[in-house]
Design a protein around this motif. Structure first.
Motif, mmCIF file in Angstrom:
data_model
loop_
_atom_site.group_PDB
_atom_site.id
_atom_site.type_symbol
_atom_site.label_atom_id
_atom_site.label_comp_id
_atom_site.label_asym_id
_atom_site.label_seq_id
_atom_site.Cartn_x
_atom_site.Cartn_y
_atom_site.Cartn_z
ATOM 1 N N SER A 10 -2.822 -5.466 -4.870
ATOM 2 C CA SER A 10 -3.280 -4.982 -3.307
ATOM 3 C C SER A 10 -3.997 -3.656 -3.442
ATOM 4 C CB SER A 10 -1.795 -4.930 -2.715
ATOM 5 O OG SER A 10 -2.012 -4.264 -1.356
ATOM 6 N N THR A 12 -2.892 -1.493 -1.785
ATOM 7 C CA THR A 12 -1.704 -0.405 -1.759
ATOM 8 C C THR A 12 -1.430 0.256 -2.800
ATOM 9 O OG1 THR A 12 0.034 -2.298 -2.137
ATOM 10 C CG2 THR A 12 -0.507 -1.921 0.284
ATOM 11 N N HIS A 88 0.405 -10.166 10.254
ATOM 12 C CA HIS A 88 1.192 -9.270 9.153
ATOM 13 C C HIS A 88 2.508 -8.952 10.297
ATOM 14 C CE1 HIS A 88 2.944 -6.008 6.839
ATOM 15 N NE2 HIS A 88 2.073 -6.587 5.882
ATOM 16 N N TYR A 92 5.522 -10.489 7.772
ATOM 17 C CA TYR A 92 5.641 -9.461 6.519
ATOM 18 C C TYR A 92 6.525 -8.246 7.025
ATOM 19 C CZ TYR A 92 2.250 -11.888 3.695
ATOM 20 O OH TYR A 92 1.642 -12.994 2.898
ATOM 21 N N ARG A 179 -6.108 -2.011 8.146
ATOM 22 C CA ARG A 179 -7.701 -1.824 7.117
ATOM 23 C C ARG A 179 -8.850 -1.822 8.310
ATOM 24 N NH1 ARG A 179 -4.462 -5.548 4.689
ATOM 25 N NH2 ARG A 179 -3.905 -4.824 2.306
ATOM 26 N N LYS A 207 -3.720 2.404 1.970
ATOM 27 C CA LYS A 207 -4.190 1.314 1.432
ATOM 28 C C LYS A 207 -5.574 1.760 0.805
ATOM 29 C CE LYS A 207 -1.666 -2.233 3.802
ATOM 30 N NZ LYS A 207 -0.830 -1.255 4.452
ATOM 31 N N MET A 318 -1.838 -11.211 -7.121
ATOM 32 C CA MET A 318 -0.664 -11.568 -6.498
ATOM 33 C C MET A 318 -0.766 -13.088 -6.157
ATOM 34 S SD MET A 318 1.450 -9.935 -4.603
ATOM 35 C CE MET A 318 1.009 -8.380 -3.343
ATOM 36 N N ARG A 326 -4.124 -14.240 -4.577
ATOM 37 C CA ARG A 326 -4.895 -13.347 -3.728
ATOM 38 C C ARG A 326 -5.145 -12.205 -4.878
ATOM 39 N NH1 ARG A 326 -2.682 -8.967 0.674
ATOM 40 N NH2 ARG A 326 -1.957 -8.105 -1.323
HETATM 41 C C1 THR Z 1 1.801 -8.104 1.244
HETATM 42 C C2 THR Z 1 1.484 -7.108 2.349
HETATM 43 O O1 THR Z 1 2.546 -6.627 2.963
HETATM 44 C C3 THR Z 1 0.734 -5.919 2.130
HETATM 45 N N1 THR Z 1 0.191 -5.351 3.262
HETATM 46 C C4 THR Z 1 -0.361 -6.325 1.108
HETATM 47 O O2 THR Z 1 -1.533 -6.718 1.984
HETATM 48 O O3 THR Z 1 -0.516 -6.122 0.152
#
Ligand code: THR
Ligand code: PLP
Length: 368
Positions: A10, A12, A88, A92, A179, A207, A318, A326
């Motif tokens: 990610s 992140t 999201h 999530y 984003r 991010k 991921m 991903r």
């Molecule tokens: C998985 C998700 O919560 C996180 N925002 C990501 O895109 O990695």
């Protein structure tokens, strides 16, 4: 022996660079609950300017930013928010708008480009004449760029149309702009124009922009003053938060320019992966920094097997499903990392083709 680590889980996962750490170490701080931490104020002032909104508020996470925004707009019991079924916020964030905020979600199918059909959104708005039995629609949420559809960008024209629809029905519009800078760079549209129609936006600085922690929500003065109270109620009131806000301000001032290269690296990797037999990437939909890779039957691979093999080479992705992964590119992934990643996929694919019949048998789409 693993020669390098390429963390593609990610954006992140970005870590502070030395210059960002120096900004953190030298941050001017004060108690941000009892007064105003000067570094937090500087960040919030800059974010309000960039987004063209009256005010801004630093929050610990994007999840809290979305939760606070929804709860400020939907501050009456029986409120309902219209949002994407693949958003999201809906998938999530632990259902926080309902479980914590008591706000009823009403989903609309997300199209492959991250949008929701505007006529379907309008059809889902509750008729006020039914208020005896219906929840009351108060908010529409968009997500730009849209993570689960592969980082797709919502156009400014589409966003403005949804904004007009919201106004027509007396509703508010929130954008999950985790984003939004990626969308702005990819579309070549300034952030303030992209979010012009929104009453509030939640923007992640942790991010692709590379801050270690935090998001900022922006909106009117009145919205932000209510948001500040909710942030405190949710435990998000922080003391010498300038240490984090200095990193976030450094990120906004120095890392936006790196996003275009992230998108180029993502496109390069997507094209290269799609050329490998057994892998499928919809290259034309890779608009920003997110890539979804599907494993075809001919690959003789499951996502979990691929994941483990990549991990042995130091490449971390991921898992998205039994036959999909991903990949997210960020500014700490170099062009060399991209080429190394491609070579790892090719080696694994080669072995997979030569291996004995795949260990995983496709039955009803489940991996066994
Ligand atoms: C998985 C998700 O919560 C996180 N925002 C990501 O895109 O990695
Ligand atoms: C689109 C989107 N919105 C919101 C969030 C939530 O941000 P945080 O992880 O900081 O809670 C994320 C991911 O983290 C995201 O991808």
């Amino acid at each position: 022996m693993v020669t390098r680590t390429v963390d593609l889980r990610s954006d992140t996962v970005t870590k502070p660079c030395e210059a960002m750490r120096a900004a953190m170490a030298n941050a001017e701080v004060d108690d941000n609950v009892l007064g105003n931490d000067p570094s937090a104020l500087r960040l919030e002032t800059e974010m309000a300017r960039i987004t063209g909104k009256e005010a801004a508020l630093f929050v610990p996470s994007g999840t809290m930013g979305n939760l606070i925004s929804v709860l400020v707009h939907c501050d009456v019991r029986g409120s309902e928010v219209i949002l994407g079924d693949n958003s999201h916020i809906h998938i999530y964030e632990n259902g926080g708008i309902a479980t914590i905020g008591g706000v009823h979600p009403r989903t609309v199918k997300n199209n492959e480009d991250g949008t929701m059909d505007i006529d379907v959104i309008e059809a889902k708005i509750r008729d006020p004449r039914g208020q005896l039995v219906y929840p009351t629609t108060r908010l529409i949420c968009l997500e730009n760029s849209h993570a689960n559809t592969g980082g797709r960008c919502l156009s400014v024209e589409y966003t403005d149309q949804v904004g007009e629809l919201a106004k027509k029905h007396g509703l508010k519009l929130h954008i999950d702009g985790a984003r939004i800078f990626n969308a702005s760079v990819a579309l070549g549209v300034p952030v303030h124009r992209l979010v012009q129609a929104a009453d509030s936006v939640s923007i992640c600085l942790s991010k692709g922009l590379g801050a270690p922690v935090g998001s900022v929500i922006v909106g009117s003065e009145s919205f932000i003053s209510k948001a500040k109270i909710l942030r405190k109620a949710l435990g998000g009131g922080m003391r010498q938060v300038g240490i984090l806000c200095s990193a976030a301000l450094f990120a906004v001032q120095n890392n936006v320019a790196k996003l275009e290269n992230d998108h180029k690296n993502a496109k390069t990797l997507a094209v290269g992966l799609n050329e490998i037999n057994g892998l499928k990437v919809n290259v034309s939909t890779v608009e920003t920094n997110i890539i979804y890779v599907d494993l075809e039957e001919s690959s003789n691979l499951t996502a979990e097997k691929l994941y483990k093999n990549l991990q042995q080479h130091g490449v971390v992705v991921m898992l998205e499903g039994p036959y999909s992964i991903r990949i997210v590119i960020h500014h700490q992934i170099s062009e060399t990392d991209v080429q190394y990643t491609l070579s790892c996929f090719k080696v694994i694919k080669l072995f997979a083709c030569k291996s004995c019949p795949s260990l995983s048998v496709r039955t009803q789409g489940f991996m066994i």
